[in-house]
Design a protein around this motif. Structure first.
Motif, PDB file in Angstrom:
ATOM      1  N   TRP A  26       1.100 -15.611  -8.844  1.00 51.95           N
ATOM      2  CA  TRP A  26       0.613 -14.531  -8.207  1.00 51.95           C
ATOM      3  C   TRP A  26       0.841 -14.487  -6.709  1.00 51.95           C
ATOM      4  CZ3 TRP A  26      -0.369 -10.399 -11.259  1.00 51.95           C
ATOM      5  CH2 TRP A  26      -0.361 -10.681 -12.686  1.00 51.95           C
ATOM      6  N   ALA A  27       1.159 -13.376  -6.099  1.00 52.72           N
ATOM      7  CA  ALA A  27       1.398 -13.420  -4.630  1.00 52.72           C
ATOM      8  C   ALA A  27       0.307 -12.327  -3.944  1.00 52.72           C
ATOM      9  CB  ALA A  27       2.817 -12.999  -4.181  1.00 52.72           C
ATOM     10  N   ASP A  28       0.271 -12.207  -2.857  1.00 54.69           N
ATOM     11  CA  ASP A  28      -0.608 -11.161  -2.214  1.00 54.69           C
ATOM     12  C   ASP A  28       0.015  -9.772  -2.395  1.00 54.69           C
ATOM     13  OD1 ASP A  28      -2.064  -9.756  -0.244  1.00 54.69           O
ATOM     14  OD2 ASP A  28      -2.059 -11.261   1.409  1.00 54.69           O
ATOM     15  N   ARG A  39      -4.836  -2.144   4.337  1.00 51.93           N
ATOM     16  CA  ARG A  39      -6.092  -2.347   4.971  1.00 51.93           C
ATOM     17  C   ARG A  39      -7.116  -2.365   3.947  1.00 51.93           C
ATOM     18  NH1 ARG A  39      -6.850   1.471  10.096  1.00 51.93           N
ATOM     19  NH2 ARG A  39      -8.683   0.181  10.370  1.00 51.93           N
ATOM     20  N   ALA A  40      -7.009  -1.762   2.706  1.00 49.47           N
ATOM     21  CA  ALA A  40      -7.976  -1.742   1.616  1.00 49.47           C
ATOM     22  C   ALA A  40      -7.522  -2.477   0.350  1.00 49.47           C
ATOM     23  CB  ALA A  40      -8.089  -0.172   1.313  1.00 49.47           C
ATOM     24  N   LYS A  41      -6.359  -2.969   0.561  1.00 49.34           N
ATOM     25  CA  LYS A  41      -5.988  -3.766  -0.670  1.00 49.34           C
ATOM     26  C   LYS A  41      -6.364  -5.155  -0.941  1.00 49.34           C
ATOM     27  CE  LYS A  41      -1.801  -3.870  -3.763  1.00 49.34           C
ATOM     28  NZ  LYS A  41      -0.352  -3.260  -3.613  1.00 49.34           N
ATOM     29  N   HIS A  42      -7.018  -5.630  -1.821  1.00 49.67           N
ATOM     30  CA  HIS A  42      -7.372  -7.247  -1.636  1.00 49.67           C
ATOM     31  C   HIS A  42      -7.047  -7.557  -3.285  1.00 49.67           C
ATOM     32  CE1 HIS A  42      -9.184  -6.852   2.209  1.00 49.67           C
ATOM     33  NE2 HIS A  42      -9.565  -5.731   1.946  1.00 49.67           N
ATOM     34  N   ASN A  43      -5.861  -7.782  -3.633  1.00 53.64           N
ATOM     35  CA  ASN A  43      -5.617  -8.262  -5.058  1.00 53.64           C
ATOM     36  C   ASN A  43      -4.251  -9.000  -4.843  1.00 53.64           C
ATOM     37  OD1 ASN A  43      -3.583  -6.344  -4.685  1.00 53.64           O
ATOM     38  ND2 ASN A  43      -4.144  -5.150  -6.309  1.00 53.64           N
ATOM     39  N   ARG A  86      -3.375  -8.482 -10.245  1.00 54.81           N
ATOM     40  CA  ARG A  86      -4.644  -9.183 -10.953  1.00 54.81           C
ATOM     41  C   ARG A  86      -5.542  -9.006  -9.840  1.00 54.81           C
ATOM     42  NH1 ARG A  86      -4.164 -15.771 -11.915  1.00 54.81           N
ATOM     43  NH2 ARG A  86      -3.684 -15.497  -9.719  1.00 54.81           N
ATOM     44  N   TYR A  87      -6.812  -8.745 -10.273  1.00 56.07           N
ATOM     45  CA  TYR A  87      -8.040  -8.342  -9.539  1.00 56.07           C
ATOM     46  C   TYR A  87      -8.966  -9.638 -10.063  1.00 56.07           C
ATOM     47  CZ  TYR A  87      -6.511  -3.852  -7.789  1.00 56.07           C
ATOM     48  OH  TYR A  87      -5.751  -2.813  -7.064  1.00 56.07           O
TER      49      TYR A  87
END
Length: 226
Positions: A26-28, A39-43, A86-87
């Protein structure tokens, strides 16, 4: 229109796909986000062009193209190749609106994002949080579906994925350029098509069925862009 389409994959099929995704590299997830969304994305995401992503995407699109409810609701013209995310560990994606147009990587083709879609691969009881929250004129709708199920909704909708605080949420997401740009028109056509199908089952010889079918196709002819 927000619509839940169950059973794109069976429970067993979704479990096998989930097992392969759990072993993937998986990657950023920020790599496919616009400036504001990043700015809002963290997965995490599978890289575009990943062989596993292509394999699952091919099977997924074959199922969708043979699903009468999906075809009736979306009236697809072009599709952006499905992506996979993926979260876990608090991963989240704050409120945002999807980019209006997306260029397909390695191709001159562009897709206007009329319809957003998410296909779930993790069973809802296997993780905490991770609800897809979609805002429309009737308020906020929380979506957390069984593995193998799909949700579609207007890409113009403000939406978010809530933090996953236990387990992991695996899903595919993609966008469709519909033959009918306006959501209200697609909704009307979908409801009319469902009524036609119901009448065809219950009163197949009723003369109004022919007129209603003709009206459906005349509306589609007026609104479709192909």
């Amino acid at each position: 229109m927000l619509l839940h389409i169950p059973g794109i994959f069976t429970t067993d099929e979704a479990a096998r796909i989930r097992e392969t995704l759990e072993q993937a590299e998986w990657a950023d997830g920020k790599t496919t986000a616009g400036y504001q969304s990043a700015r809002a994305k963290h997965n995490e995401q599978l890289p575009e062009g990943d062989p596993l992503a292509r394999e699952i995407s091919t099977a997924m699109l074959q199922r969708l193209w043979n699903n009468p409810q999906f075809m009736s609701a979306v009236l697809p013209n072009k599709v952006y190749p499905p992506l996979f995310n993926r979260y876990c560990g608090g991963g989240t994606f704050g409120y945002h609106i999807d980019n209006a147009v997306r260029a397909i990587k390695g191709s001159p083709e562009q897709v206007r994002t009329d319809v957003s879609a998410t296909l779930f691969f993790s069973e809802p009881e296997s993780y905490d949080g991770g609800d897809l929250v979609i805002q429309d004129t009737y308020g906020a709708h929380r979506v957390k579906l069984a593995a193998g199920d799909l949700v579609i909704y207007p890409a113009s909708s403000l939406h978010k994925v809530e933090p996953v605080t236990r387990g992991e949420r695996l899903a595919s997401f993609f966008w469709v350029q519909s033959m009918v740009r306006e959501d209200s028109q697609r909704t009307l056509l979908f409801e009319m098509d469902q009524a036609i199908q119901s009448l065809a089952r219950d009163v197949p010889d009723h003369p109004a069925l022919l007129q209603l079918t003709g009206n459906y196709h005349n509306l589609l002819r007026r609104w479709a862009e192909v």
